[in-house]
Write an enzyme that holds these catalytic residues in place. Structure first.
Site, short mmCIF file in Angstrom:
data_model
loop_
_atom_site.label_atom_id
_atom_site.label_comp_id
_atom_site.label_asym_id
_atom_site.label_seq_id
_atom_site.Cartn_x
_atom_site.Cartn_y
_atom_site.Cartn_z
N GLU A 247 -10.31 1.83 -4.73
CA GLU A 247 -10.15 3.02 -4.76
C GLU A 247 -8.85 3.77 -5.44
O GLU A 247 -8.15 4.41 -4.95
CB GLU A 247 -9.69 3.29 -3.21
CG GLU A 247 -11.06 3.12 -2.24
CD GLU A 247 -10.47 3.26 -0.74
OE1 GLU A 247 -11.17 3.81 -0.03
OE2 GLU A 247 -9.46 2.95 -0.24
N HIS B 133 -3.76 2.51 -4.72
CA HIS B 133 -2.71 2.29 -3.31
C HIS B 133 -1.52 1.64 -3.73
O HIS B 133 -1.08 0.90 -3.18
CB HIS B 133 -3.76 1.27 -2.68
CG HIS B 133 -4.74 1.70 -1.84
ND1 HIS B 133 -4.79 2.63 -0.71
CD2 HIS B 133 -6.28 1.63 -2.19
CE1 HIS B 133 -6.18 2.89 -0.24
NE2 HIS B 133 -6.81 2.29 -1.19
N ASP C 45 0.92 -1.10 -0.09
CA ASP C 45 -0.01 -0.03 -0.10
C ASP C 45 0.86 1.08 -0.04
O ASP C 45 2.20 1.09 0.18
CB ASP C 45 -0.75 -0.13 1.37
CG ASP C 45 -2.35 0.60 0.95
OD1 ASP C 45 -2.25 1.89 0.53
OD2 ASP C 45 -3.39 -0.09 0.95
C1 ACM Z 1 -11.05 -1.03 1.14
O1 ACM Z 1 -11.42 -0.74 2.65
N1 ACM Z 1 -10.58 0.17 0.78
C2 ACM Z 1 -11.37 -2.06 0.64
#
Ligand code: ACM
Ligand code: ZN
Length: 665
Positions: free
Chosen positions: A305, A250, A173
């Protein structure tokens, strides 16, 4: 348990305090006396040296079949997790078609032995047990705040006791890359390190990286050897470790280490460029190394995201979209995910992605992990995809589990044990065809605010017990019964050195939420000069004068929200004497909810000419980081029909305002 209540013999209820609740328990007359010198065991058919080793670790001694107290028969069905445990007067038998079931039979017996240790006996019984769902997971975010291998092994031990069988490792991440990859050494010499130990400090201070290890470099990574050690350790305990490699979002840390993998635009680039061929080369080479280390059938590729703004502007992305006939950036993400799935499938593995992978067209064989509620999962199941449910409202363990004033800092929310336990994955209108695609459930602990190991354990336990019970036990809820067993399990884990949440002394929901207020404004119409945000209406135009206050989270739909200054007027219907005006506002830093800079109350007799009667300023220390509710109340002494409330936003960028009731007396 009903069977116990009807049982003619006197056994202590604690004798069958098993968590997760078994599928079937028949208590019989009589007891098995626990041998003072400890248990002996024997295994036949499939000898399972790993299981022998585990049982010896519990202090049980190997013995000849005929003399053994515990006789375990194991078949060759590697995937089977069911077992039958029979406690007789002289010995105990465990029959299981596979090693997983035998292990679980032993876990059940251990729980019974522990409960029976005071009396020295356990009830004779027959327990026939099998899981409701094949996938029962717990998620570990080792990127935001790194955890040691020992920590992970310790959690594997607890998971095995709970009959949880999937450990989802969020290995990459923006906050740090955590696995050694030979082809890309900067992932672990640079992208795994940062100048700040805590994620919150790192995020506030520019989210940068540094060379490491070394003085002033925080973070770390697992070598392939360490990963294999964890995988083996977990496999012995019937747990598969599933690696997650995040794409295309991410991935700030990767692009920081290898800028050529980002989009070609002016300004900051956070994520992978799906236009460039280099991105695919990177991802497939990384995945090849990951697949070589992890035997897991499933490989998780994230997919959540992604910040797609740069893709609109990037010439490589635009070229890719033109060449592949992709209509928008969602289809561009989908193109990347589908290409990656093909690669993973070609290696004989299956892909899991967060529910965003549905956008722009889901990859043909993908399994979807549904986190933004269950809608994504429902849609995927309807299209014939397998699904793992982990809806944020119930399964996100990074939310506070108790009153925030007593809890460590958290990202916000309020998800007590009872709320997690209340989750039922098979929804009432789900067809059998759909439900067949429901693989199971998972609890997720994102660790942005979870700095140390003890804090992480506090967040997992006891809530992971509820995830385990939802995943394992037959449908049906009895929270009082579950809570009693959870208290037992909590004591057991605490004795073993886990820093569990003190369930016995839970404070619970915000007391104000239970009250129905009576005051002058109840039922009076509110007119909004500045409308509340459409995402946070609570009960709409009546919510601030309905006598009802909110709880510890705006997620309970009792709190109304603004992302700008708030301005509204209440009509009391007639001129009345008023001696008090007040409202509570929420502070929840992790959710960008901040106390208003100031709140001004004005009154009017005609609705046009207002006189200010009070202004209250925010006096809370701006570094206060926990969740709190602050009352902005003022004594006044006026006669008026209209009450205007204006709240000015906190100067922090992106600050939201949330309030639950305007009280007028
Ligand atoms: C997440 O909580 N972005 C999978
Ligand atoms: Zn690009």
């Amino acid at each position: 348990m009903l069977a116990l209540a009807l049982s003619p013999c006197l056994v202590n209820a604690a004798d069958v305090d098993i968590l997760p609740r078994p599928a079937s328990v028949e208590i019989q007359k009589g007891v098995f006396r626990i041998p003072a010198g400890g248990l002996t065991f024997a295994i036949k058919n499939n000898a399972c040296p790993e299981l022998q080793e585990l049982l010896q670790g519990y202090g049980w001694k190997p013995e000849q079949w005929k003399k053994a107290n515990v006789r375990i028969t194991i078949g060759d069905d590697a995937a089977a997790e069911n077992y039958v445990l029979t406690v007789g007067s002289k010995n105990v038998t465990v029959e299981a078609p596979g090693r997983g079931g035998a292990l679980y039979g032993a876990q059940t017996l251990r729980q019974m032995l522990e409960a029976g240790s005071a009396s020295g006996e356990i009830a004779q019984c027959r327990i026939s047990d099998s899981p409701r769902f094949p996938y029962r997971g717990l998620h570990f975010d080792v990127s935001r705040n790194f955890r040691s291998l020992d920590f992970l092994k310790k959690q594997v031990d607890a998971m095995a006791e709970l009959k949880l069988n999937r450990m989802h490792l969020h290995l990459t991440d923006g906050a740090g890359w955590r696995m050694e990859i030979d082809s890309y050494p900067r992932l672990t010499s640079y992208a795994a390190w940062r100048p700040q130990a805590r994620w919150t400090d790192w995020a506030k201070e520019g989210a940068s990286y540094c060379d490491g290890p070394g003085a002033g470099a925080y973070g770390g990574y697992y070598t392939k050897e360490q990963m294999r050690e964890l995988i083996d350790y977990a496999a012995k305990r019937n747990i598969t470790v599933i690696p997650e490699i995040e794409m295309p979002g991410h991935s700030h840390e990767v692009v920081a280490a290898y800028p050529e993998l980002g989009c070609e635009i002016d300004g900051p680039v956070e994520d992978f460029c799906p236009g460039k061929e280099a991105t695919y080369e990177f991802l497939t080479r990384v995945l090849d190394e990951v697949i070589e280390v992890f035997p897991s059938e499933y490989i998780h590729i994230g997919g959540d995201e992604a910040g797609k703004a740069a893709w609109h502007k990037c010439p490589d992305c635009r070229r890719r979209m033109d060449a592949e006939g992709l209509n928008n950036v969602e289809e561009l993400q989908s193109y990347l995910i589908k290409r990656i799935e093909k690669h993973i499938n070609a290696k004989g593995r299956r892909m899991i992605g967060w529910d965003e992978i549905l956008e722009g067209g889901v990859a043909p064989n993908a399994t979807v992990m549904s986190w933004r509620g269950t809608e994504g999962g429902r849609k995927a199941m309807a299209e014939g995809h397998d699904v793992i449910m982990t809806p944020g409202e119930f399964c996100y363990l990074d939310y506070s589990q108790d009153a925030p004033f007593r809890e460590p800092i958290s990202i916000g929310g309020y998800t007590p044990l009872e709320k997690v336990y209340s989750y039922e994955p098979v929804e009432a209108d789900m067809s059998d065809d759909e439900a067949r695609h429901l693989l199971g459930v998972q609890g997720n602990l994102w660790s942005e605010y979870v700095y140390d190991d003890s804090h992480a354990e506090h967040m997992y336990y006891p809530r992971a017990f509820a995830i385990a019970e939802i995943g394992w036990s037959p449908r049906g809820k009895d929270y009082a019964d579950f809570r009693r067993r959870a208290l037992t399990m909590n004591r057991h884990l605490a004795d073993k050195g886990y820093a569990v949440f003190d369930l016995a002394n839970e404070y619970g929901e915000r007391r104000e939420k239970a009250d129905t207020l009576t005051h002058l404004a109840v039922g009076c119409p509110v007119s909004y000069t500045v409308m509340y945000n459409s995402k946070y209406p609570a009960a709409g135009n009546t919510t601030l004068t309905d006598g009802l206050q909110g709880g510890w989270t705006y997620g309970d739909r009792r709190w109304q929200g603004w992302s700008e200054d708030m301005d509204l007027t209440i009509d009391l219907g007639a001129v009345k004497p008023i001696h008090y005006i007040g409202a509570s506002f929420m502070h929840s830093e992790g959710a960008w909810v901040h106390l208003p800079e100031q709140v001004t109350y004005s009154v009017s007799e005609n609705g046009t000419d207002f006189t200010e009667v009070a202004t209250i300023y925010n006096d809370v220390d701006p570094t206060f980081s926990k969740i709190m509710m602050k009352n902005y109340g003022a004594p006044v002494n006026v006669d008026a029909r209209y009450v205007r409330v204006q709240a000015r936003q906190n100067p922090r960028p992106g600050a939201w305002i949330f309030t639950d009731e305007i009280v007028v007396n």
